[in-house]
Design a protein around this motif. Sequence first.
Motif, PDB file in Angstrom:
ATOM      1  N   ASP A 255      42.714  40.296  35.929  1.00  0.00           N
ATOM      2  CA  ASP A 255      41.548  40.421  36.814  1.00  0.00           C
ATOM      3  C   ASP A 255      41.921  41.058  38.147  1.00  0.00           C
ATOM      4  O   ASP A 255      43.023  40.841  38.675  1.00  0.00           O
ATOM      5  N   THR A 256      41.006  41.845  38.674  1.00  0.00           N
ATOM      6  CA  THR A 256      41.091  42.343  40.042  1.00  0.00           C
ATOM      7  C   THR A 256      39.739  42.096  40.695  1.00  0.00           C
ATOM      8  O   THR A 256      38.747  41.821  39.995  1.00  0.00           O
ATOM      9  N   LEU A 257      39.672  42.179  42.006  1.00  0.00           N
ATOM     10  CA  LEU A 257      38.375  42.005  42.658  1.00  0.00           C
ATOM     11  C   LEU A 257      37.389  43.072  42.189  1.00  0.00           C
ATOM     12  O   LEU A 257      36.196  42.800  42.050  1.00  0.00           O
ATOM     13  N   TYR A 258      37.903  44.259  41.912  1.00  0.00           N
ATOM     14  CA  TYR A 258      37.021  45.335  41.449  1.00  0.00           C
ATOM     15  C   TYR A 258      36.435  45.008  40.081  1.00  0.00           C
ATOM     16  O   TYR A 258      35.222  45.133  39.854  1.00  0.00           O
ATOM     17  N   SER A 259      37.283  44.537  39.134  1.00  0.00           N
ATOM     18  CA  SER A 259      36.785  44.223  37.789  1.00  0.00           C
ATOM     19  C   SER A 259      35.814  43.048  37.821  1.00  0.00           C
ATOM     20  O   SER A 259      34.822  43.020  37.097  1.00  0.00           O
ATOM     21  N   SER A 267      29.594  43.744  44.966  1.00  0.00           N
ATOM     22  CA  SER A 267      30.577  44.639  45.566  1.00  0.00           C
ATOM     23  C   SER A 267      31.823  43.829  45.891  1.00  0.00           C
ATOM     24  O   SER A 267      31.765  42.593  46.022  1.00  0.00           O
ATOM     25  N   VAL A 268      32.944  44.508  46.026  1.00  0.00           N
ATOM     26  CA  VAL A 268      34.185  43.835  46.399  1.00  0.00           C
ATOM     27  C   VAL A 268      34.008  43.142  47.756  1.00  0.00           C
ATOM     28  O   VAL A 268      34.466  42.016  47.959  1.00  0.00           O
ATOM     29  N   GLU A 269      33.314  43.815  48.671  1.00  0.00           N
ATOM     30  CA  GLU A 269      33.085  43.252  50.004  1.00  0.00           C
ATOM     31  C   GLU A 269      32.291  41.948  49.936  1.00  0.00           C
ATOM     32  O   GLU A 269      32.555  40.999  50.690  1.00  0.00           O
ATOM     33  N   GLN A 270      31.329  41.884  49.030  1.00  0.00           N
ATOM     34  CA  GLN A 270      30.533  40.657  48.886  1.00  0.00           C
ATOM     35  C   GLN A 270      31.393  39.495  48.411  1.00  0.00           C
ATOM     36  O   GLN A 270      31.248  38.363  48.896  1.00  0.00           O
ATOM     37  N   ILE A 271      32.295  39.752  47.467  1.00  0.00           N
ATOM     38  CA  ILE A 271      33.180  38.694  46.968  1.00  0.00           C
ATOM     39  C   ILE A 271      34.114  38.228  48.074  1.00  0.00           C
ATOM     40  O   ILE A 271      34.351  37.024  48.241  1.00  0.00           O
ATOM     41  N   ILE A 272      34.642  39.168  48.837  1.00  0.00           N
ATOM     42  CA  ILE A 272      35.532  38.827  49.939  1.00  0.00           C
ATOM     43  C   ILE A 272      34.809  37.942  50.952  1.00  0.00           C
ATOM     44  O   ILE A 272      35.339  36.926  51.411  1.00  0.00           O
ATOM     45  N   GLN A 273      33.571  38.300  51.290  1.00  0.00           N
ATOM     46  CA  GLN A 273      32.796  37.516  52.258  1.00  0.00           C
ATOM     47  C   GLN A 273      32.424  36.139  51.715  1.00  0.00           C
ATOM     48  O   GLN A 273      32.505  35.138  52.436  1.00  0.00           O
ATOM     49  N   ILE A 290      30.890  33.418  43.070  1.00  0.00           N
ATOM     50  CA  ILE A 290      30.252  34.686  42.753  1.00  0.00           C
ATOM     51  C   ILE A 290      28.740  34.624  43.055  1.00  0.00           C
ATOM     52  O   ILE A 290      27.997  35.575  42.827  1.00  0.00           O
ATOM     53  N   LYS A 291      28.324  33.456  43.573  1.00  0.00           N
ATOM     54  CA  LYS A 291      26.948  33.276  44.061  1.00  0.00           C
ATOM     55  C   LYS A 291      26.987  32.344  45.259  1.00  0.00           C
ATOM     56  O   LYS A 291      27.798  31.418  45.305  1.00  0.00           O
ATOM     57  N   SER A 292      26.126  32.587  46.230  1.00  0.00           N
ATOM     58  CA  SER A 292      26.111  31.739  47.422  1.00  0.00           C
ATOM     59  C   SER A 292      25.296  30.470  47.175  1.00  0.00           C
ATOM     60  O   SER A 292      24.538  30.384  46.229  1.00  0.00           O
TER      61      SER A 292
END
Length: 292
Positions: A255-259, A267-273, A290-292
């Motif tokens: 797994d990567t943040l992109y996958s 988006s990768v930025e959303q996961i990071i946040q 993966i959901k807030s």
Amino acid sequence: MMLKKITTLVVLLLIFSCGSSSKVRVSTVNTAKTKSDTRKKRPIVTKTGPVKTSSGTATSTTSSGAKSEVLEATSKMTVTTEVVNSYISQYKEIAKENMRKHGIPCSITLAQGVLESGAGTGILAQKANNHFGIKCHTGWNGDSVHHDDDAEQECFRKYEHPSESYRDHSLFLTSRSRYANLFKLDKGDYVAWARGLRAAGYATDVKYPDKLIGLIERYELYKIDEEVIGSGYKAIAKISEMPLDEKSYRVSQGDTLYSISKKFNLSVEQIIQLNGLASNAISIGQILKIKS
């Protein structure tokens, strides 16, 4: 003709004199301003003992003749798995000895050391052998360094050897009444200890317990607790093996943040946040929102 030459010479002398005077005044003002700015930005810290310079710490001398050193702020860092494993191997025996003497699980101590010192690569660990970010506090008479933390240039303890930092960490927890309830917990229950630390006020970061638990389970630090406890060790359910809800995802091999972002249409930025990540680095078994 002679009068004209004399007049010209006087004019030239006046011009040269004015130019020289101007340069001196500008130089004096600039020098004073530079010294003032330096004092404000880099305050001098008086040492209470001899300064050790073998680690490369910058040293200077105050007007009173005392040795001093100043450390600059550090930022979040990323280290490799190999660095973390090397750190654990280097300090696990010290953690085990402290567990026997003071009752704090090795898994908790080592996870805190890894997290708070950047697995030994952080500036406080490198320059002051301080692996737990312990501040001077009232009554500290040992060496110290100043470092930007919650406020600018706060006072932190400096040790001769990392083992002193580990011992001080244990004494810090055992000598303060607010941590007393921790020592009523099972020594093998690292989850309860991690959550209890934050509940007692050790850290303000709401994710601090999860970070410790994640490190303990990824690097199997609970096995070191078992070595100390022996036959009385009681295994607990691992957080990383518990069923997840629809808002979470457990990182798998490859797994990567992109996958992951593509899998959940983020988006990768959303996961990071969502997860408060400092970088794109993730670990197998790590649980991500993966959901807030």
